[in-house]
Design a protein around this motif. Structure first.
Motif, PDB file in Angstrom:
ATOM      1  N   TYR A  28       0.829  -1.208   0.000  1.00  0.00           N
ATOM      2  CA  TYR A  28       0.000   0.000   0.000  1.00  0.00           C
ATOM      3  C   TYR A  28       0.863   1.256   0.000  1.00  0.00           C
ATOM      4  O   TYR A  28       0.513   2.256  -0.623  1.00  0.00           O
ATOM      5  N   GLY A  29       2.017   1.221   0.666  1.00  0.00           N
ATOM      6  CA  GLY A  29       2.942   2.352   0.624  1.00  0.00           C
ATOM      7  C   GLY A  29       3.472   2.588  -0.779  1.00  0.00           C
ATOM      8  O   GLY A  29       3.546   3.732  -1.247  1.00  0.00           O
ATOM      9  N   ILE A  30       3.832   1.525  -1.460  1.00  0.00           N
ATOM     10  CA  ILE A  30       4.322   1.616  -2.843  1.00  0.00           C
ATOM     11  C   ILE A  30       3.231   2.177  -3.743  1.00  0.00           C
ATOM     12  O   ILE A  30       3.488   3.037  -4.588  1.00  0.00           O
ATOM     13  N   LEU A  31       1.999   1.713  -3.543  1.00  0.00           N
ATOM     14  CA  LEU A  31       0.875   2.195  -4.340  1.00  0.00           C
ATOM     15  C   LEU A  31       0.595   3.668  -4.054  1.00  0.00           C
ATOM     16  O   LEU A  31       0.352   4.450  -4.978  1.00  0.00           O
ATOM     17  N   SER A  32       0.650   4.064  -2.796  1.00  0.00           N
ATOM     18  CA  SER A  32       0.336   5.460  -2.456  1.00  0.00           C
ATOM     19  C   SER A  32       1.399   6.426  -2.974  1.00  0.00           C
ATOM     20  O   SER A  32       1.088   7.574  -3.283  1.00  0.00           O
ATOM     21  N   ARG A  33       2.644   5.966  -3.096  1.00  0.00           N
ATOM     22  CA  ARG A  33       3.713   6.803  -3.685  1.00  0.00           C
ATOM     23  C   ARG A  33       3.592   6.881  -5.207  1.00  0.00           C
ATOM     24  O   ARG A  33       4.256   7.691  -5.839  1.00  0.00           O
ATOM     25  N   GLY A  34       2.798   6.009  -5.785  1.00  0.00           N
ATOM     26  CA  GLY A  34       2.641   6.005  -7.237  1.00  0.00           C
ATOM     27  C   GLY A  34       3.714   5.213  -7.959  1.00  0.00           C
ATOM     28  O   GLY A  34       3.819   5.291  -9.184  1.00  0.00           O
ATOM     29  N   ASP A  35       4.492   4.436  -7.218  1.00  0.00           N
ATOM     30  CA  ASP A  35       5.540   3.624  -7.842  1.00  0.00           C
ATOM     31  C   ASP A  35       4.965   2.450  -8.622  1.00  0.00           C
ATOM     32  O   ASP A  35       5.590   1.949  -9.552  1.00  0.00           O
ATOM     33  N   LEU A  36       3.795   2.001  -8.229  1.00  0.00           N
ATOM     34  CA  LEU A  36       3.090   0.917  -8.909  1.00  0.00           C
ATOM     35  C   LEU A  36       1.665   1.393  -9.142  1.00  0.00           C
ATOM     36  O   LEU A  36       0.991   1.847  -8.212  1.00  0.00           O
ATOM     37  N   ARG A  37       1.224   1.319 -10.375  1.00  0.00           N
ATOM     38  CA  ARG A  37      -0.114   1.782 -10.741  1.00  0.00           C
ATOM     39  C   ARG A  37      -1.166   0.752 -10.357  1.00  0.00           C
ATOM     40  O   ARG A  37      -0.890  -0.449 -10.322  1.00  0.00           O
ATOM     41  N   SER A  38      -2.367   1.235 -10.093  1.00  0.00           N
ATOM     42  CA  SER A  38      -3.490   0.355  -9.798  1.00  0.00           C
ATOM     43  C   SER A  38      -4.757   0.968 -10.389  1.00  0.00           C
ATOM     44  O   SER A  38      -4.766   2.130 -10.794  1.00  0.00           O
ATOM     45  N   VAL A  39      -5.788   0.148 -10.447  1.00  0.00           N
ATOM     46  CA  VAL A  39      -7.090   0.591 -10.935  1.00  0.00           C
ATOM     47  C   VAL A  39      -8.135   0.211  -9.899  1.00  0.00           C
ATOM     48  O   VAL A  39      -7.913  -0.672  -9.072  1.00  0.00           O
ATOM     49  N   TYR A  40      -9.242   0.903  -9.943  1.00  0.00           N
ATOM     50  CA  TYR A  40     -10.366   0.572  -9.069  1.00  0.00           C
ATOM     51  C   TYR A  40     -11.519   0.062  -9.910  1.00  0.00           C
ATOM     52  O   TYR A  40     -11.823   0.622 -10.959  1.00  0.00           O
ATOM     53  N   ILE A  41     -12.122  -0.998  -9.434  1.00  0.00           N
ATOM     54  CA  ILE A  41     -13.390  -1.471  -9.977  1.00  0.00           C
ATOM     55  C   ILE A  41     -14.322  -1.491  -8.780  1.00  0.00           C
ATOM     56  O   ILE A  41     -14.151  -2.318  -7.867  1.00  0.00           O
ATOM     57  N   GLY A  42     -15.223  -0.521  -8.756  1.00  0.00           N
ATOM     58  CA  GLY A  42     -16.027  -0.318  -7.553  1.00  0.00           C
ATOM     59  C   GLY A  42     -15.098   0.101  -6.435  1.00  0.00           C
ATOM     60  O   GLY A  42     -14.312   1.032  -6.577  1.00  0.00           O
ATOM     61  N   SER A  43     -15.133  -0.621  -5.343  1.00  0.00           N
ATOM     62  CA  SER A  43     -14.249  -0.314  -4.219  1.00  0.00           C
ATOM     63  C   SER A  43     -13.003  -1.184  -4.204  1.00  0.00           C
ATOM     64  O   SER A  43     -12.153  -1.027  -3.333  1.00  0.00           O
ATOM     65  N   ARG A  44     -12.884  -2.086  -5.167  1.00  0.00           N
ATOM     66  CA  ARG A  44     -11.733  -3.002  -5.210  1.00  0.00           C
ATOM     67  C   ARG A  44     -10.556  -2.360  -5.925  1.00  0.00           C
ATOM     68  O   ARG A  44     -10.676  -1.871  -7.041  1.00  0.00           O
ATOM     69  N   ARG A  45      -9.412  -2.376  -5.278  1.00  0.00           N
ATOM     70  CA  ARG A  45      -8.184  -1.876  -5.879  1.00  0.00           C
ATOM     71  C   ARG A  45      -7.454  -3.071  -6.484  1.00  0.00           C
ATOM     72  O   ARG A  45      -7.151  -4.049  -5.796  1.00  0.00           O
ATOM     73  N   LEU A  46      -7.169  -2.979  -7.773  1.00  0.00           N
ATOM     74  CA  LEU A  46      -6.551  -4.080  -8.500  1.00  0.00           C
ATOM     75  C   LEU A  46      -5.318  -3.589  -9.243  1.00  0.00           C
ATOM     76  O   LEU A  46      -5.214  -2.417  -9.602  1.00  0.00           O
ATOM     77  N   ILE A  47      -4.395  -4.509  -9.496  1.00  0.00           N
ATOM     78  CA  ILE A  47      -3.153  -4.183 -10.187  1.00  0.00           C
ATOM     79  C   ILE A  47      -3.100  -5.005 -11.464  1.00  0.00           C
ATOM     80  O   ILE A  47      -3.271  -6.228 -11.443  1.00  0.00           O
ATOM     81  N   ARG A  48      -2.887  -4.321 -12.580  1.00  0.00           N
ATOM     82  CA  ARG A  48      -2.735  -5.023 -13.869  1.00  0.00           C
ATOM     83  C   ARG A  48      -1.407  -5.776 -13.861  1.00  0.00           C
ATOM     84  O   ARG A  48      -0.393  -5.265 -13.395  1.00  0.00           O
ATOM     85  N   SER A  49      -1.426  -6.962 -14.437  1.00  0.00           N
ATOM     86  CA  SER A  49      -0.192  -7.757 -14.496  1.00  0.00           C
ATOM     87  C   SER A  49       0.894  -7.024 -15.282  1.00  0.00           C
ATOM     88  O   SER A  49       2.073  -7.109 -14.934  1.00  0.00           O
ATOM     89  N   SER A  50       0.516  -6.253 -16.302  1.00  0.00           N
ATOM     90  CA  SER A  50       1.518  -5.502 -17.073  1.00  0.00           C
ATOM     91  C   SER A  50       2.138  -4.388 -16.233  1.00  0.00           C
ATOM     92  O   SER A  50       3.328  -4.091 -16.376  1.00  0.00           O
ATOM     93  N   ASP A  51       1.356  -3.766 -15.341  1.00  0.00           N
ATOM     94  CA  ASP A  51       1.911  -2.745 -14.456  1.00  0.00           C
ATOM     95  C   ASP A  51       2.856  -3.372 -13.435  1.00  0.00           C
ATOM     96  O   ASP A  51       3.885  -2.793 -13.094  1.00  0.00           O
ATOM     97  N   LEU A  52       2.519  -4.561 -12.947  1.00  0.00           N
ATOM     98  CA  LEU A  52       3.410  -5.273 -12.032  1.00  0.00           C
ATOM     99  C   LEU A  52       4.717  -5.625 -12.738  1.00  0.00           C
ATOM    100  O   LEU A  52       5.801  -5.435 -12.185  1.00  0.00           O
ATOM    101  N   ALA A  53       4.633  -6.106 -13.971  1.00  0.00           N
ATOM    102  CA  ALA A  53       5.837  -6.446 -14.734  1.00  0.00           C
ATOM    103  C   ALA A  53       6.707  -5.209 -14.965  1.00  0.00           C
ATOM    104  O   ALA A  53       7.937  -5.279 -14.841  1.00  0.00           O
TER     105      ALA A  53
END
Length: 67
Positions: free
Chosen positions: A30-55
Motif C-alpha cells: 500500500y505504501g508503494i501504491l500510495s507513492r505512485g511507484d506501482l499503478r493500480s485501478v479501481y473497480i467499484g471499491s476493489r483496488r486491482l493491479i494489472r499484471s503488465s503494471d506489475l511487470a
C-alpha cells in the motif's frame, strides 16, 4: 502501444495477490501504491493491479539496481 493504453488480456491481481507475488506485506505494498511507484485501478471499491503494471514495476526495479 503507449503507456496508458489498455492491453485487453491483462490479468487483474488483488492487493493480496500482488503482495504475495512480490513477497511483501500488504502494508508495504500500500505504501508503494500510495507513492505512485506501482499503478493500480479501481473497480467499484476493489483496488486491482494489472499484471503488465506489475511487470513494469519489477523491470524498473531491475534497471535501478544496475550501476
Amino acid at each position: 502501444m503507449s503507456e496508458n493504453e489498455y492491453q485487453p488480456f491483462d490479468q487483474l491481481l488483488t492487493v493480496s495477490e500482488t503482495a504475495q507475488a512480490l513477497r511483501l506485506s500488504r502494508a508495504t505494498l500500500y505504501g508503494i501504491l500510495s507513492r505512485g511507484d506501482l499503478r493500480s485501478v479501481y473497480i467499484g471499491s476493489r483496488r486491482l493491479i494489472r499484471s503488465s503494471d506489475l511487470a513494469a514495476f519489477i523491470a524498473n526495479l531491475s534497471s535501478e539496481a544496475q550501476p
